[in-house]
Design an enzyme around this catalytic site. Structure first.
Site, PDB file in Angstrom:
ATOM      1  N   CYS A   1     -63.611 -65.828 -43.815  1.00 55.58           N
ATOM      2  CA  CYS A   1     -64.940 -65.480 -44.015  1.00 55.58           C
ATOM      3  C   CYS A   1     -65.079 -63.793 -44.703  1.00 55.58           C
ATOM      4  O   CYS A   1     -64.653 -63.630 -45.842  1.00 55.58           O
ATOM      5  CB  CYS A   1     -66.139 -65.542 -42.984  1.00 55.58           C
TER       6      CYS A   1
ATOM      7  N   HIS B   1     -64.845 -71.255 -40.606  1.00 50.56           N
ATOM      8  CA  HIS B   1     -64.072 -70.476 -39.399  1.00 50.56           C
ATOM      9  C   HIS B   1     -63.397 -71.338 -38.390  1.00 50.56           C
ATOM     10  O   HIS B   1     -63.771 -71.990 -37.540  1.00 50.56           O
ATOM     11  CB  HIS B   1     -65.396 -69.668 -38.498  1.00 50.56           C
TER      12      HIS B   1
ATOM     13  N   GLU C   1     -61.438 -70.360 -36.178  1.00 53.64           N
ATOM     14  CA  GLU C   1     -61.215 -69.689 -34.662  1.00 53.64           C
ATOM     15  C   GLU C   1     -62.547 -70.259 -33.790  1.00 53.64           C
ATOM     16  O   GLU C   1     -62.496 -69.788 -32.687  1.00 53.64           O
ATOM     17  CB  GLU C   1     -61.378 -68.052 -35.151  1.00 53.64           C
TER      18      GLU C   1
END
Lengths: 225, 81
Positions: free
Chosen positions: A85, A194, A196
């Protein structure tokens, strides 16, 4: 294996990225943007957020941080770097990756669980996926529209450097539905969604994101043997 | 004190959703005779002392490396009296 996660003023997802590294089996090392010393890490993650308040352009000021000077040098030498991002925006501003990320075509901030297709597993960060594999991970951005001139886009496609593509919905107007790209060597990857945030069933829509973090550990072990 | 102005605009081929939204507001407010609006940034840089050639060259470098992103934007730099 030590994976550094850089915190800039305004980073948001540094802790989640460090947590994802630990869940994947690596050692997460906190790095500070003002420190040019990377503490002997084997790879670096530039996390999501709003470095320097996204002032000027997303990633434009973070690019000049002392830590980035070292990261750019090491990336050219082959160290794996993943920009998620805001990190992807910083990598483009640093010219480690081509193109730029611009305001979403519909102008709204978008936050959704996004389906992606992995288009290349020939990178340090995607080797644990199969080409064509579809994954669902969170996406949240205001300026995620990937743009580049036609020649650059053709080059990225021709060299297999489109790493992931949006499936179903193009959430931000990215050219050719591009969600992530790599450099020519495959050690530097930028991704708008994302991974994560999708490493544990309790908090993520899936655990599909974990592969990015296990892939780099595999790549580093292979590089050492 | 002399002032250097840098205008930064998205290249014509890059979609400008902000300009398009402003254009939409013009239309809703009944303004006619406007076919397009593009939105950019303006930097006003106040200089200590004279604007020398070396100073200008440095500002051009900053305009290209920091104030604009040449992948998507162009800049125009001028010295204001």
């Amino acid at each position: 294996m030590k994976i550094g996660v850089v915190t800039f003023p305004g980073s948001l997802d540094d802790r989640d990225a460090a947590r994802a590294v630990r869940i994947a089996g690596g050692d997460a090392v906190a790095l500070w943007h003002g420190d040019a010393d990377l503490g002997g890490v084997d790879a670096v993650i530039l996390p999501g957020g709003f470095s320097y308040g996204d002032y000027l352009r997303c990633g434009a000021i973070a690019r000049f941080a002392p830590a980035m000077r070292t990261i750019i040098e090491r990336a050219h030498e082959g160290m794996p770097v993943l920009g998620i991002c805001n990190g992807f925006q910083i990598l483009c501003e640093s010219h480690l990756l081509p193109g730029a990320l611009t305001r979403n075509d519909h102008l709204h901030f978008v936050c959704r669980d996004q389906r992606l297709r992995i288009e290349s597993n020939a990178t340090a960060w995607t080797s644990d996926y199969a080409v064509g594999q579809e994954i669902v991970i969170p996406l949240k951005n205001g300026e995620g529209g990937f743009v580049a001139d036609e020649r650059t886009l053709d080059e990225l496609e021709g060299e297999g450097r489109v790493v992931a593509r949006y499936v179903g919905v193009n959430p931000n107007g990215s050219r050719r539905d591009i969600a992530g790209i790599s450099n020519a060597a495959g050690n530097v990857v930028g991704l708008m969604p994302h991974p994560e945030h999708a490493v544990e069933e309790l908090t993520g829509p899936t655990t599909d994101g974990l592969g990015f973090f296990t892939s780099v550990l595999t790549a580093l072990v292979a590089g050492r043997s | 004190m002399p002032r250097v102005v840098v205008d930064v605009m998205l290249k014509p081929e890059i979609l400008d959703p902000q300009g398009r939204a402003v254009m939409g507001a013009f239309t809703r407010l009944g303004v006619s005779g406007v076919s397009d609006i593009r939105q950019g940034k303006r930097f006003e840089i106040t200089i200590d002392g004279d604007v020398t050639e070396a100073r200008l060259a440095e500002l051009h470098r900053m305009a290209e490396e920091l104030l604009s992103n040449p992948v998507i934007e162009t800049y125009d730099l001028r010295v204001e009296p």
